[in-house]
Design a protein around this motif. Structure first.
Motif, mmCIF file in Angstrom:
data_model
loop_
_atom_site.group_PDB
_atom_site.id
_atom_site.type_symbol
_atom_site.label_atom_id
_atom_site.label_comp_id
_atom_site.label_asym_id
_atom_site.label_seq_id
_atom_site.Cartn_x
_atom_site.Cartn_y
_atom_site.Cartn_z
ATOM 1 N N SER A 18 0.818 -1.206 0.000
ATOM 2 C CA SER A 18 0.000 0.000 0.000
ATOM 3 C C SER A 18 0.862 1.271 0.000
ATOM 4 N N LEU A 19 0.287 2.331 -0.562
ATOM 5 C CA LEU A 19 0.944 3.632 -0.577
ATOM 6 C C LEU A 19 -0.093 4.721 -0.331
ATOM 7 N N HIS A 20 0.357 5.836 0.225
ATOM 8 C CA HIS A 20 -0.509 7.005 0.368
ATOM 9 C C HIS A 20 -0.759 7.582 -1.025
ATOM 10 N N TYR A 21 -1.952 8.166 -1.205
ATOM 11 C CA TYR A 21 -2.287 8.670 -2.548
ATOM 12 C C TYR A 21 -1.316 9.751 -3.024
ATOM 13 N N LYS A 22 -0.715 10.498 -2.080
ATOM 14 C CA LYS A 22 0.263 11.511 -2.477
ATOM 15 C C LYS A 22 1.512 10.856 -3.061
ATOM 16 N N GLU A 23 1.936 9.742 -2.455
ATOM 17 C CA GLU A 23 3.119 9.034 -2.938
ATOM 18 C C GLU A 23 2.827 8.357 -4.275
ATOM 19 N N ILE A 24 1.607 7.821 -4.421
ATOM 20 C CA ILE A 24 1.218 7.225 -5.712
ATOM 21 C C ILE A 24 1.296 8.268 -6.811
ATOM 22 N N THR A 25 0.741 9.443 -6.537
ATOM 23 C CA THR A 25 0.736 10.527 -7.529
ATOM 24 C C THR A 25 2.152 10.991 -7.840
ATOM 25 N N LYS A 26 2.963 11.145 -6.795
ATOM 26 C CA LYS A 26 4.346 11.600 -6.970
ATOM 27 C C LYS A 26 5.125 10.648 -7.872
ATOM 28 N N ARG A 27 5.014 9.353 -7.615
ATOM 29 C CA ARG A 27 5.746 8.368 -8.420
ATOM 30 C C ARG A 27 5.221 8.308 -9.853
ATOM 31 N N ALA A 28 3.902 8.398 -9.993
ATOM 32 C CA ALA A 28 3.309 8.327 -11.332
ATOM 33 C C ALA A 28 3.736 9.513 -12.188
ATOM 34 N N LEU A 29 3.780 10.708 -11.592
ATOM 35 C CA LEU A 29 4.211 11.907 -12.328
ATOM 36 C C LEU A 29 5.697 11.832 -12.661
ATOM 37 N N GLN A 31 7.557 9.164 -13.052
ATOM 38 C CA GLN A 31 7.846 8.150 -14.063
ATOM 39 C C GLN A 31 7.187 8.455 -15.411
ATOM 40 N N GLY A 32 6.389 9.502 -15.464
ATOM 41 C CA GLY A 32 5.721 9.842 -16.712
ATOM 42 C C GLY A 32 4.529 8.957 -17.014
ATOM 43 N N ILE A 33 4.096 8.190 -16.035
ATOM 44 C CA ILE A 33 2.913 7.333 -16.220
ATOM 45 C C ILE A 33 1.651 8.171 -16.247
ATOM 46 N N LEU A 34 1.649 9.237 -15.416
ATOM 47 C CA LEU A 34 0.495 10.122 -15.312
ATOM 48 C C LEU A 34 0.865 11.485 -15.870
ATOM 49 N N ILE A 35 0.070 11.941 -16.822
ATOM 50 C CA ILE A 35 0.253 13.270 -17.402
ATOM 51 C C ILE A 35 -1.061 14.019 -17.249
ATOM 52 N N THR A 36 -1.027 15.134 -16.533
ATOM 53 C CA THR A 36 -2.241 15.900 -16.299
ATOM 54 C C THR A 36 -1.918 17.371 -16.213
ATOM 55 N N GLU A 37 -2.855 18.199 -16.635
ATOM 56 C CA GLU A 37 -2.701 19.643 -16.546
ATOM 57 C C GLU A 37 -3.441 20.204 -15.339
ATOM 58 N N GLY A 38 -4.069 19.324 -14.569
ATOM 59 C CA GLY A 38 -4.808 19.757 -13.387
ATOM 60 C C GLY A 38 -3.890 20.335 -12.327
ATOM 61 N N LYS A 39 -4.413 21.272 -11.527
ATOM 62 C CA LYS A 39 -3.628 21.931 -10.492
ATOM 63 C C LYS A 39 -3.535 21.103 -9.213
ATOM 64 N N THR A 40 -4.437 20.146 -9.044
ATOM 65 C CA THR A 40 -4.451 19.338 -7.807
ATOM 66 C C THR A 40 -4.482 17.853 -8.149
#
Length: 244
Positions: A18-29, A31-40
């Motif tokens: 398990s991971l905290h959602y902040k850590e999931i987001t941090k790693r995804a961004l 690694q380039g897995i997640l690309i988003t223009e959203g501010k949050t």
């Protein structure tokens, strides 16, 4: 599966715990897995994961393992096919009195605050605020409203106007607990100034006849709206860090 959930699935599969959602987001961004223009993006990730769990129940690929923490569902159940549903005898819907649901919502929010390090307790006398909490020498007053999903696929909450007009101690927040199918729950946390803003823009309706304000929350395509579909408030969905 949308981009946030696809990213979370890949990150959690690689991490194997398990991971905290902040850590999931941090790693995804990173690694380039997640690309988003959203501010949050962190709040969006949290909202997407909790929505998937709430809407799919045991068939979701994810499970919540702690406050803001998610893992992969080790034993996802298989969705029942329509043919099988038709053969099942209809179950009588269990009715729970509103007073029980309201008090259960207060206990749910109190427990979540305690897990997050707040010293929180339910008020013994109803004077408008339901919960008083402290953390880091700060005082917080919270009013809690709880609602089941109705036949219009919305959550309806009524608040007495006098409850918004009183001067309460500390930082004031209004917490709306949504009871989803399968009895999963999620919350919307609005600071007092945000409630005032939504009242003035008519996103929160003034029910003059009954001297109340009405909050209508709607989840559509995994996005959260208040009042109409013009007012998206996903930032306030399951964002406990607002209470500070």
């Amino acid at each position: 599966m949308n981009k946030f959930k696809e990213a979370a699935l890949q990150i959690l599969t690689e991490h194997r715990s398990s991971l905290h959602y902040k850590e999931i987001t941090k790693r995804a961004l990173k690694q380039g897995i997640l690309i988003t223009e959203g501010k949050t993006p962190e709040s969006s990730m949290n909202a997407q994961l909790i929505t998937d769990i709430n809407s799919k129940g045991g068939t979701s690929a994810f499970i919540k393992t702690g406050p803001g923490t998610y893992g992969l569902n080790p034993n996802p159940s298989v969705p029942v096919k329509k043919e099988e549903v038709k053969s099942l005898a209809p179950k009588k819907k269990e009715k729970v009195q509103g007073g029980f649901i309201g008090k259960a919502g207060e206990h749910y929010v109190t427990a979540e605050l305690l897990f997050r390090g707040y010293n929180a307790s339910i008020m013994s006398v109803d004077v408008g605020m339901d919960i008083i909490a402290t953390k880091d020498n700060k005082l917080f007053s919270l009013q809690v409203k709880t609602s089941n999903l109705n036949s219009q696929n919305s959550y309806i909450f009524d608040m007495r106007k006098v409850a918004l007009e009183r001067g309460y101690a500390g930082n004031v927040f209004y917490v709306f607990v949504m009871i989803h199918p399968h009895r999963h729950k999620s919350v919307v946390i609005l600071p007092a100034n945000k409630v005032d803003e939504l009242v003035h823009t008519n996103a929160i309706k003034d029910i003059k006849l009954h001297d109340r304000f009405r909050v209508t929350l709607k989840i559509r395509n995994e996005r959260l709206f208040i009042g109409t579909l013009d007012n998206e408030i996903g930032y306030y969905w399951e964002n406990w860090e607002i209470i500070k």
